[in-house]
Design an enzyme around this catalytic site. Structure first.
Site, short mmCIF file in Angstrom:
data_model
loop_
_atom_site.label_atom_id
_atom_site.label_comp_id
_atom_site.label_asym_id
_atom_site.label_seq_id
_atom_site.Cartn_x
_atom_site.Cartn_y
_atom_site.Cartn_z
N SER A 47 -12.55 -20.37 -30.06
CA SER A 47 -13.15 -19.48 -31.19
C SER A 47 -12.03 -19.34 -32.18
O SER A 47 -11.08 -19.22 -32.12
CB SER A 47 -13.61 -18.43 -30.66
OG SER A 47 -14.10 -17.37 -31.65
N TYR A 106 -13.62 -10.31 -25.48
CA TYR A 106 -13.92 -11.72 -25.79
C TYR A 106 -12.87 -12.44 -26.38
O TYR A 106 -12.46 -13.49 -25.99
CB TYR A 106 -15.12 -11.72 -26.91
CG TYR A 106 -15.70 -13.10 -27.40
CD1 TYR A 106 -16.58 -14.08 -26.73
CD2 TYR A 106 -15.33 -13.23 -28.60
CE1 TYR A 106 -16.96 -14.92 -26.95
CE2 TYR A 106 -15.76 -14.66 -29.05
CZ TYR A 106 -16.56 -15.42 -28.30
OH TYR A 106 -17.03 -16.49 -28.76
#
Length: 677
Positions: free
Chosen positions: A554, A567
């Site tokens: 990501s 996360y």
């Protein structure tokens, strides 16, 4: 479609859909009739015959070759003799009616020259059993009387068509013939009569074998070679599959199929296994798919994995030398170059059969053909002695100039053909888009997901079982990961391309993030990626074919966004795993790379499960506007969708970036704060 063509297609489909009648893409059927010549307006006699490469079970009118009978029969006047009969195939094109439909096959003569309106040529196991028996001619007379005539082995071609035409002419009571070493041909005045005659020959041969054959045609069971219990059998198959795929793929990368059907396991347990396997297959359709003979592991089922692997590698070198000797013994200056010396069928007693091909369908069909060969050997040995055609004749078929021309006409393979992809979290969103794209580019795909039903449903949307399969995979559990990888190697033979995509997200501030939140995210993405990569690496290394591992990380792995501690930390962990594994696995030809997407809202399981609402609240926008919000903050002002990430995986794992490893590719439409530096 005319009645004649409709009858032919219907008969073909019925015959071809039953494996007792013929093998996949094996045999051909025909019908003769009259149509109107659009040029002269006069009636013209035509023959419709299954075209080259078609399959009877799925034949449509488009798969028929259409030829003028007067012109084809006239070829007899210019036939230069058996030494030059290959030249006749090119002449078939001058007999086509109109656009001609499908390309005429080498067997067209067998249909056009025989004085019968309907002709079937099939490869039934029962018929080939008689055709390969040492006393096949005598058996043919005993079983069928004067209704079926024996034809000594002759390579398919114009002369064989002349031979069968003469048999039909000289034997008015005959309804067909047994083609030595090959199969059967039957005929009739009507489509119904032809089909009836074909089935009568097949069923009569099968009944005779059942009634008069010996009880144990393959000999006694060899102690220690019996089938292992199913769970143990499949575990051993999964453990050996990477080694065997590497063996089958030294010259050209192959996809595999595993088969442990009862007839295979029985054959592998019997005393005649090695001598019969050494004789090889006989029907041309068989050995063109399976090579002239298989490689057989000559160890009992109880042999350990390491011992079996070592012996398989020794046998591979012996097999290659033997195949090279076979080629050298029969090749001449006009022969095509050797196509590879690796086995396409590998037999492992107690475990089963591994078959290989350029794609899954070809691999599966190769295994089906060897099962046909086992049935043929069983029938021949039950009545007599299995006696296939000679190696010289096999070579003449395998390296036939016409066969080589057919291979050269095959379309260029897609970029990912022969590659086996294992994609986690692939039942929806980014993972499903990646699996779909890789399958479209020729890969076999294993859709791995926590939810088995969703994984199987996604796989079914992508394609049939030759293209995609769904497996359950809890990536946070080492045993579950290993089970999923084992299922992958049993489905397709191995693994080449692994995509660590499984993930979830919890959006909370530091103070709101619980230890359970932290552990869950790290278990699924950090630990999960590690477990999948570790299990896959053992397969990739043993295969010796290189490969790719891709992490869907990501932009959060480098971008410090608000209220996202757990996360983003796991994504940073994944990002460094890429660099670490690239450094470690490079010596094995395994490339490890990452992709850093921005938020992918559309179709995302993560965003639809609450993450989207949390992110929208954090940024002060409506949830339905979140995708546009992400797009507006980028340099390109374009939303990132699942297919955007799939495109990046396709390029990153394709031939154009074969020298690239250890990098992350942003797929974020340009988030300046996430620029890699």
């Amino acid at each position: 479609m005319s009645d004649t063509r409709a009858e032919l297609v219907g008969r073909s489909n019925r015959l071809g859909s039953d494996p007792k009648n013929t093998n996949y893409a094996g045999g051909n059927t025909s019908a003769k009739g009259v149509d109107t010549d659009p040029v002269t307006g006069e009636p013209v006699e035509l023959i419709w015959v299954k075209g080259s490469g078609g399959d009877l079970g799925t034949l449509t009118e488009a798969g028929l070759a259409v030829l003028r009978l007067d012109r084809f029969r006239a070829l007899q006047n210019v036939y230069p003799g058996i030494d030059r009969e290959d030249e006749m195939v090119a002449a078939f094109d001058y007999c086509l009616h109109g656009k001609g439909g499908a390309a005429p096959s080498i067997d067209t003569s067998m249909h056009a020259l025989v004085d019968a309106d309907h002709v079937d040529h099939l490869h039934p196991d029962s018929g080939i059993a008689i055709a390969t028996a040492a006393d096949g001619e005598a058996l043919t007379a005993t079983i069928f009387g004067d209704k079926v005539v024996w034809v000594p082995w002759r390579r398919p071609g114009f002369q064989l068509g002349l031979d069968i035409a003469a048999i039909k002419r000289d034997n008015p009571d005959a309804v067909g013939c047994i083609l030595g070493g090959h199969g059967i041909t039957a005929w009739g005045d009507t489509s119904e009569e032809c089909e009836k005659n074909s089935l009568w020959i097949i069923d009569t041969a099968a009944a005779y074998i059942a009634e008069h054959g010996v009880a144990e045609p393959f000999g006694a069971v060899v102690p220690g070679y019996e089938a292992l219990p199913e769970a143990e059998r499949h575990a051993k198959a999964a453990a050996l599959a990477p080694t065997i795929r590497g063996i089958a793929s030294r010259d050209k990368v192959m996809v595999g199929d595993y088969n442990d059907s009862p007839e295979v396991l029985e054959f592998l347990s019997r005393e005649k296994l090695l001598p019969l396997a050494e004789l090889g297959t006989s029907c041309p359709d068989h050995f063109l798919r399976t090579k002239v003979k298989p490689m057989v592991l000559d160890l009992p089922a109880s042999a350990g994995i390491e011992e079996s692997i070592a012996r398989l590698k020794e046998l591979h070198e012996l097999y290659r030398a033997d195949y090279q000797a076979y080629y050298d013994a029969h090749a001449d200056a006009s022969s095509p170059a050797i196509r590879g010396a690796d086995p396409l069928i590998v037999l492992v007693p107690g475990v089963g059969m591994f078959s290989y091909g350029a794609n899954k369908q070809t691999a599966r069909v190769a295994g089906e053909f060897y099962r046909n060969a086992i049935n043929v050997m069983r029938g021949a040995e039950a009545l007599s002695t299995y006696t296939p055609i000679s190696d010289e004749e096999k070579f003449r078929i395998e390296y036939w100039a016409l066969e080589e021309a057919k291979l050269q006409r095959m379309p260029k393979p897609k970029t990912h053909q022969g590659r086996i992809a294992f994609v986690t979290g692939a039942a929806s969103g980014i993972g499903k888009a990646i699996a779909t794209r890789l399958a479209a580019e020729g890969a076999c795909v294993v859709v791995a997901d926590l939810d088995l039903e969703k994984a199987q449903a996604a796989a079914a949307e992508i394609g049939n079982a030759d293209v995609a399969v769904g497996v359950a995979a809890n990536v946070a559990d080492a045993a579950a990961v290993q089970a999923a990888l084992d299922a992958a190697v049993l489905a397709f033979g191995g693994v080449d391309l692994v995509v660590n995509n499984a993930g979830l997200s919890i959006a909370k501030t530091l103070l709101e993030t619980t230890e359970a939140d932290w552990d869950l995210l790290h278990d699924v993405m950090s630990k999960g990626s590690f477990l999948v990569s570790r299990a896959a690496a053992s397969v990739l290394i043993e295969q010796g074919l290189g490969g790719d591992i891709v992490y869907i990380s990501s932009k959060n792995s480098v971008f410090a966004g608000p209220k996202n501690i757990a996360y983003s930390a796991t994504k940073a962990d994944q990002a460094h795993q890429v660099r670490l594994l690239a450094a470690e696995l490079g010596e094995f030809g395994v490339r490890v790379n990452g992709i850093n997407p921005d938020g992918v809202v559309r179709g995302s399981g993560i965003f639809s499960s609450g993450w989207g609402a949390d992110r929208a609240k954090t940024y002060g926008v409506k949830e339905e506007d979140l995708g546009q919000f992400y797009a507006d903050r980028t340099l390109l002002k374009r939303e990132v969708v699942p297919e955007s990430v799939a495109d990046a995986v396709f390029v990153l794992t394709g031939p154009e970036l074969s020298r690239t490893t250890g990098v992350h590719i942003p797929v974020d439409s340009g988030v300046a704060a996430a620029f890699l530096r």
